[in-house]
Design a protein around this motif. Structure first.
Motif, PDB file in Angstrom:
ATOM      1  N   LEU A 188       0.836  -1.198   0.000  1.00  0.00           N
ATOM      2  CA  LEU A 188       0.000   0.000   0.000  1.00  0.00           C
ATOM      3  C   LEU A 188       0.876   1.254   0.000  1.00  0.00           C
ATOM      4  CD1 LEU A 188      -3.101  -0.184   2.385  1.00  0.00           C
ATOM      5  CD2 LEU A 188      -3.039  -0.144  -0.109  1.00  0.00           C
ATOM      6  N   LYS A 189       1.983   1.178   0.712  1.00  0.00           N
ATOM      7  CA  LYS A 189       2.908   2.315   0.761  1.00  0.00           C
ATOM      8  C   LYS A 189       3.424   2.659  -0.635  1.00  0.00           C
ATOM      9  CE  LYS A 189       7.398   3.686   2.661  1.00  0.00           C
ATOM     10  NZ  LYS A 189       8.602   3.236   3.412  1.00  0.00           N
TER      11      LYS A 189
ATOM     12  N   LYS B  41       1.816   2.357  -3.297  1.00  0.00           N
ATOM     13  CA  LYS B  41       0.696   2.918  -4.062  1.00  0.00           C
ATOM     14  C   LYS B  41       0.304   4.312  -3.588  1.00  0.00           C
ATOM     15  CE  LYS B  41      -4.139   1.902  -5.317  1.00  0.00           C
ATOM     16  NZ  LYS B  41      -5.237   0.907  -5.191  1.00  0.00           N
ATOM     17  N   HIS B  42       0.404   4.553  -2.275  1.00  0.00           N
ATOM     18  CA  HIS B  42      -0.074   5.813  -1.706  1.00  0.00           C
ATOM     19  C   HIS B  42       1.091   6.597  -1.108  1.00  0.00           C
ATOM     20  CE1 HIS B  42      -4.332   4.678  -2.112  1.00  0.00           C
ATOM     21  NE2 HIS B  42      -3.981   3.467  -1.686  1.00  0.00           N
ATOM     22  N   ASP B  43       1.379   7.756  -1.673  1.00  0.00           N
ATOM     23  CA  ASP B  43       2.495   8.580  -1.204  1.00  0.00           C
ATOM     24  C   ASP B  43       2.301   9.091   0.214  1.00  0.00           C
ATOM     25  OD1 ASP B  43       3.839   8.269  -3.576  1.00  0.00           O
ATOM     26  OD2 ASP B  43       3.150  10.162  -4.452  1.00  0.00           O
ATOM     27  N   ILE B  44       1.059   9.120   0.676  1.00  0.00           N
ATOM     28  CA  ILE B  44       0.799   9.636   2.018  1.00  0.00           C
ATOM     29  C   ILE B  44       1.329   8.706   3.104  1.00  0.00           C
ATOM     30  CG2 ILE B  44      -1.492   8.580   2.343  1.00  0.00           C
ATOM     31  CD1 ILE B  44      -2.337  11.309   3.596  1.00  0.00           C
TER      32      ILE B  44
ATOM     33  N   LEU C 211       1.333   8.349   8.457  1.00  0.00           N
ATOM     34  CA  LEU C 211       0.872   9.146   7.329  1.00  0.00           C
ATOM     35  C   LEU C 211       1.560  10.514   7.340  1.00  0.00           C
ATOM     36  CD1 LEU C 211      -2.982   8.479   7.156  1.00  0.00           C
ATOM     37  CD2 LEU C 211      -1.080   7.100   6.289  1.00  0.00           C
TER      38      LEU C 211
ATOM     39  N   GLU D  22      -5.631  14.307   7.792  1.00  0.00           N
ATOM     40  CA  GLU D  22      -5.960  13.234   6.848  1.00  0.00           C
ATOM     41  C   GLU D  22      -6.217  11.902   7.550  1.00  0.00           C
ATOM     42  OE1 GLU D  22      -3.750  16.415   4.686  1.00  0.00           O
ATOM     43  OE2 GLU D  22      -3.555  15.387   6.619  1.00  0.00           O
TER      44      GLU D  22
ATOM     45  N   ASP E  85      -7.134   0.898   1.640  1.00  0.00           N
ATOM     46  CA  ASP E  85      -6.810   1.315   0.265  1.00  0.00           C
ATOM     47  C   ASP E  85      -7.914   2.235  -0.275  1.00  0.00           C
ATOM     48  OD1 ASP E  85      -5.677   1.516  -2.244  1.00  0.00           O
ATOM     49  OD2 ASP E  85      -6.309  -0.474  -2.896  1.00  0.00           O
TER      50      ASP E  85
ATOM     51  N   LEU F 142      -7.875   5.616   1.652  1.00  0.00           N
ATOM     52  CA  LEU F 142      -6.760   6.491   1.259  1.00  0.00           C
ATOM     53  C   LEU F 142      -7.015   7.093  -0.125  1.00  0.00           C
ATOM     54  CD1 LEU F 142      -3.723   4.335   2.449  1.00  0.00           C
ATOM     55  CD2 LEU F 142      -4.441   6.529   3.412  1.00  0.00           C
ATOM     56  N   SER F 143      -7.672   6.325  -0.973  1.00  0.00           N
ATOM     57  CA  SER F 143      -7.955   6.806  -2.333  1.00  0.00           C
ATOM     58  C   SER F 143      -8.981   7.941  -2.333  1.00  0.00           C
ATOM     59  CB  SER F 143      -8.469   5.657  -3.200  1.00  0.00           C
ATOM     60  OG  SER F 143      -7.485   4.629  -3.316  1.00  0.00           O
TER      61      SER F 143
END
Length: 477
Positions: free
Chosen positions: A391-392, A394-397, A412, A425, A471, A474-475
């Motif tokens: 997941l990391k 995929k998601h920059d946060i 995060l 967030e 996921d 976060l999206s």
């Protein structure tokens, strides 16, 4: 407002708790069909063979009103609309409407065997039927049996047990023992550490959010993610030696630390740190205290106690949370030699070693062995961490994924280079995950770290559902 039966069945089938609109009257709610797209984006929760009995007690609104009027104003809650949790079974919780939630927080890393595990409940009920309380002034086998079982889990000569009611009490007692034994008042703890909320432990705590008084020296935190020296534990350890050399008489009473900082945001101590520090502290006449309130009792998977992964043996070990699976119980374990010091300063705890609590605690250890929950924490926890790392990507946060077993942290950040905490967030993500049926904690000094600490019976299917919910959430940011 009660849900209508067909709506509840749909909720259970879709496995995603969604509230009916609060403006509807009870009659209107009974007649209103469930929204067709209510669960369109929700992942499917794993099946579970349990339906809680109907709940007819006070609703969330009434409880919130009473809480505001009669309980401490310092209390806070998660989520925009706080949950009224009325039932629990293994890794799942149920709200006032019968909606099921996957519990990835475990009552703050406390529930290890699973909510209302039948073996633990039976042991407590059977004991309560005989005698609930007698004090340790009389003999009772429950306290002795549990102490023997705990001692069997400890390395070296750690085999004398003092029971308390909580982790705070356990750490308070450990600090007192160290000071009495050494004759020295100076204690060293780590910045970002958390050890409880009484006077002494709040002094050892090194976060202004939780701190009350001073009198304890706080060493540089060996934080591989945010620390100045990355994962070089020995460089961080030099600060402890400097504290001893320049901040004390050259002698100290003790050093206390968690193997993985829980409240501090699931921070693993840099490799090589504890062996170096233990050596320094012992040369200065101090005792080494391992706070295992969150990292202990099989939660990290690879070892039963968190300190074991660092290759050290403490002089004193404190524990709580997991040893009771939700029962209010704590313990201090030390050597026979060190334990003798309390004969000079009599320590007595009215409820420490309560028969019901110790009977339940003993049952917890038996369940951990019988159901191989330490092995499950290692296998499934490693799988979950691997999926979190994906997941990391995929998601920059997601700035960092860390921890072991079922003591995992997901930090995060709004900027990976600057490591800017994503304080706002994380709240949005938590609320979205709750709406899809996943409960998770948060912590860290900035409040931007997910604390993933589920019951140790958490499965790979639960992990997949957790990842899907995170996921999607976060999206949505």
């Amino acid at each position: 407002m009660q849900r209508l039966a067909s709506s509840r069945r749909l909720l259970q089938a879709a496995l995603a708790p969604v509230r009916a609109q609060s403006s509807l009257s009870a009659a209107a709610a009974a007649a209103a069909p469930a929204p067709e797209n209510a669960f369109a984006a929700a992942p499917k929760m794993p099946p579970f063979d349990y339906t809680p009995p109907p709940y007819d007690g006070p609703r969330a609104e009434e409880i919130s009103r009473k809480r505001a009027e009669f309980l401490s104003p310092s209390l806070f809650h998660f989520y925009d609309r706080p949950l009224n949790i009325v039932d629990g079974k293994m890794q799942y919780l149920f709200d006032e409407d019968g909606c099921r939630y996957l519990d990835a927080f475990g009552g703050i890393a406390t529930v290890c065997c699973g909510h209302c595990h039948p073996d633990v409940v039976e042991a407590m009920v059977n004991q309560a039927k005989r005698i609930q309380h007698s004090t340790v002034l009389y003999l009772n086998h429950a306290i002795a049996d549990f102490a023997e079982a705990l001692a069997a889990k400890m390395p070296g000569d750690l085999k004398v047990v003092f029971f308390t009611n909580s982790g705070t009490e356990a750490n308070e007692l450990a600090l007192m023992i160290a000071r009495l034994y050494t004759g020295c008042h100076d204690i060293i703890s780590l910045r970002n550490g958390y050890h409880g909320n009484a006077a002494g432990t709040m002094g050892a705590t090194a976060q202004c959010n939780w701190k009350f008084n001073t009198g304890v020296h706080h060493a540089l935190n060996p934080d591989p993610y945010r620390g100045a020296f990355g994962s070089d534990g020995e460089k961080y350890a030099r600060d402890v030696q400097e504290i001893i050399d320049f901040g004390t008489t050259g002698r100290v009473g003790g050093f206390i630390s968690e193997a993985i900082q829980g409240v501090g945001g699931i921070v693993e101590l840099a490799p090589g740190y504890l062996p170096a520090v233990y050596n320094m502290v012992r040369k200065a006449g101090g005792l080494c205290i391992a706070d295992e309130v969150q990292a202990g009792v099989a939660r990290t998977g690879s070892h039963f106690w968190g300190f074991e992964s660092h290759g050290v043996i403490p002089d004193i070990v404190t524990m709580a949370k997991g040893i009771g699976n939700g029962i209010p119980i704590g313990a201090v374990v030390t050597t026979p030699e060190i334990a003798q010091v309390l004969t000079r300063r009599s320590y007595f705890n009215t409820f420490g070693g309560n028969p019901v609590s110790t009977a339940g605690g003993h049952a917890v250890l038996k369940v951990l062995e019988k159901e191989k929950l330490q092995e499950n924490a290692f296998v499934v926890g490693s799988y979950l961490k691997e999926r979190l790392n994906k997941l990391k990507e995929k998601h920059d946060i997601i700035g960092d994924v860390r921890g072991k077993g079922f003591l995992l942290g997901v930090e995060l950040v709004t900027d990976r280079q600057k490591k800017t905490p994503a304080k706002v967030e994380i709240g949005h993500v938590m609320n979205h995950m709750k709406d899809m049926g996943v409960l998770v904690g948060k912590g860290g000094f900035y409040g931007n770290v997910f604390r993933v600490t589920p019951p140790l019976c958490f499965t790979k299917e639960d992990s997949d559902f957790f990842i899907e919910a995170m996921d999607i959430s976060l999206s949505k940011l």
